[in-house]
Design an enzyme around this catalytic site. Structure first.
Site, short mmCIF file in Angstrom:
data_model
loop_
_atom_site.label_atom_id
_atom_site.label_comp_id
_atom_site.label_asym_id
_atom_site.label_seq_id
_atom_site.Cartn_x
_atom_site.Cartn_y
_atom_site.Cartn_z
N ASP A 42 -8.23 112.09 -44.38
CA ASP A 42 -8.41 111.36 -45.64
C ASP A 42 -8.76 109.89 -45.36
O ASP A 42 -9.00 109.12 -46.29
CB ASP A 42 -7.19 111.50 -46.56
CG ASP A 42 -5.92 110.90 -45.98
OD1 ASP A 42 -5.92 110.52 -44.80
OD2 ASP A 42 -4.91 110.82 -46.71
N SER A 43 -8.87 109.55 -44.07
CA SER A 43 -9.42 108.24 -43.70
C SER A 43 -10.83 108.09 -44.26
O SER A 43 -11.36 106.98 -44.35
CB SER A 43 -9.45 108.08 -42.17
OG SER A 43 -10.08 109.20 -41.57
N ASP A 81 -6.86 117.22 -44.08
CA ASP A 81 -5.75 116.44 -44.63
C ASP A 81 -5.51 116.80 -46.09
O ASP A 81 -6.46 116.89 -46.88
CB ASP A 81 -6.13 114.94 -44.60
CG ASP A 81 -5.44 114.21 -43.47
OD1 ASP A 81 -4.42 114.68 -42.95
OD2 ASP A 81 -5.96 113.13 -43.11
N LYS A 110 -3.06 119.31 -42.78
CA LYS A 110 -2.15 118.28 -42.24
C LYS A 110 -1.56 117.52 -43.42
O LYS A 110 -2.25 117.25 -44.40
CB LYS A 110 -2.90 117.33 -41.31
CG LYS A 110 -2.06 116.12 -40.87
CD LYS A 110 -2.67 115.37 -39.70
CE LYS A 110 -3.69 114.32 -40.07
NZ LYS A 110 -3.19 113.23 -40.93
N GLU A 112 1.47 114.20 -44.36
CA GLU A 112 2.22 113.08 -43.78
C GLU A 112 3.70 113.14 -44.14
O GLU A 112 4.05 113.42 -45.29
CB GLU A 112 1.64 111.75 -44.30
CG GLU A 112 0.20 111.53 -43.87
CD GLU A 112 -0.36 110.20 -44.39
OE1 GLU A 112 0.39 109.38 -44.96
OE2 GLU A 112 -1.57 110.00 -44.19
N GLU A 176 1.04 108.39 -35.25
CA GLU A 176 0.13 107.27 -35.51
C GLU A 176 0.86 105.94 -35.30
O GLU A 176 1.89 105.67 -35.94
CB GLU A 176 -0.42 107.35 -36.95
CG GLU A 176 -1.36 106.18 -37.28
CD GLU A 176 -2.25 106.41 -38.49
OE1 GLU A 176 -2.29 107.54 -39.02
OE2 GLU A 176 -2.91 105.43 -38.90
O1 KIV Z 1 -7.06 110.47 -41.89
C1 KIV Z 1 -7.22 110.47 -40.66
O2 KIV Z 1 -8.33 110.30 -40.14
C2 KIV Z 1 -6.03 110.67 -39.84
C3 KIV Z 1 -6.14 110.33 -38.39
C4 KIV Z 1 -6.20 108.89 -38.21
C5 KIV Z 1 -5.07 110.96 -37.58
O3 KIV Z 1 -5.02 111.05 -40.32
#
Ligand code: KIV
Length: 257
Positions: A42-43, A81, A110, A112, A176
């Protein structure tokens, strides 16, 4: 657990695990050859959309980008994510995770957090959805991006959370911005692979945001190493194109019908 995930876990203590992010097919198909895991992170909210935080990323955005990435990923494990506010309780998480998996055909999701999300993780795993954990700096809820694990109390919580995640059945944990000796301790303690980003060489694998790696995203963070300068290459190509067009050197007969 499917064979792809089992083989991924088996890499722990055997070979370093290589992971990068992708938000589209073309990038995914280039990096797939070199990766064990490709993350649709989600980056993308900050990297592609200039959002001030990942909180604005929606489920639909993640799904659309993941559909594109899926077309480029042939061999790596593909993880997506779950964005902010899509897993506030087990029921919501299950419905959204099922949607992500059915629409994108990704291998896992994934999310958090530690203790707070344990019931959610257990529910997903009970429903055969492979989950990757994420500890340390948690961009979806972070108020600052300082590394974690300086204070004893904080170290204890992160270590405890890593064990909780392992017991809940995650197949891997992203760490992270976690202090080096803590990342080392977690990596020694848990049986599943740890994947670090700003969490030292002691993790079982490393992940970077591909746009940072190739120099396309202007980020200045200690944990980023720029392996290429794609910004310069795009700039040079655009400039050459412009000069050719201005001088009527492009298109030539070769490029015309
Ligand atoms: O959103 C993302 O790209 C991430 C990575 C930085 C691990 O969670």
């Amino acid at each position: 657990m499917n064979n792809k995930i089992i083989n991924f876990i088996k890499k722990k203590n055997k070979s370093k695990i290589i992971s990068l992010t992708a938000y589209s097919k073309n990038i995914a198909s280039i990096i797939d050859k070199h990766c064990d895991l490709i993350l649709v992170g989600d980056s993308l909210g900050s990297v592609l959309y200039s959002f001030s935080s990942t909180k604005k990323v929606t489920l639909d955005m993640m799904i659309e980008h993941s559909i594109s990435v899926r077309m480029g990923v042939k061999k790596s494990l593909m993880v997506v994510d779950m964005p902010y506010n899509t897993y506030r309780n087990p029921k919501e998480a299950l419905s959204n995770a099922k949607k992500i998996i059915s629409k994108t055909k990704c291998d896992a999701i994934k999310l958090e957090g530690g203790k707070k999300v344990i019931q959610i993780i257990k529910t997903l795993i009970k429903n055969k959805i492979p989950v990757m954990g994420h500890l340390g700096v948690l961009p979806q809820s972070a108020t600052n991006f300082k590394f974690k694990g300086k204070e004893t109390a904080e170290r204890k919580i992160i270590l405890r959370d890593s064990k909780l995640l392992e017991d809940a059945g995650v197949f891997s944990i992203v760490l992270e911005c976690v202090e080096s000796s803590l990342a080392k301790e977690i990596t020694k303690t848990v049986k599943v692979p740890t994947i670090g980003i700003g969490a030292s060489v002691h993790c079982d694998g490393q992940v970077l945001v591909t746009d940072d790696l190739i120099g396309l995203n202007k980020i200045k963070a200690r944990f980023v190493k720029k392996y290429s300068n794609i910004e310069k290459q795009i700039n040079d190509a655009a400039l050459k194109f412009k000069k050719d067009v201005v001088k009527s050197k492009f298109p030539t007969k070769k490029h015309s019908y």
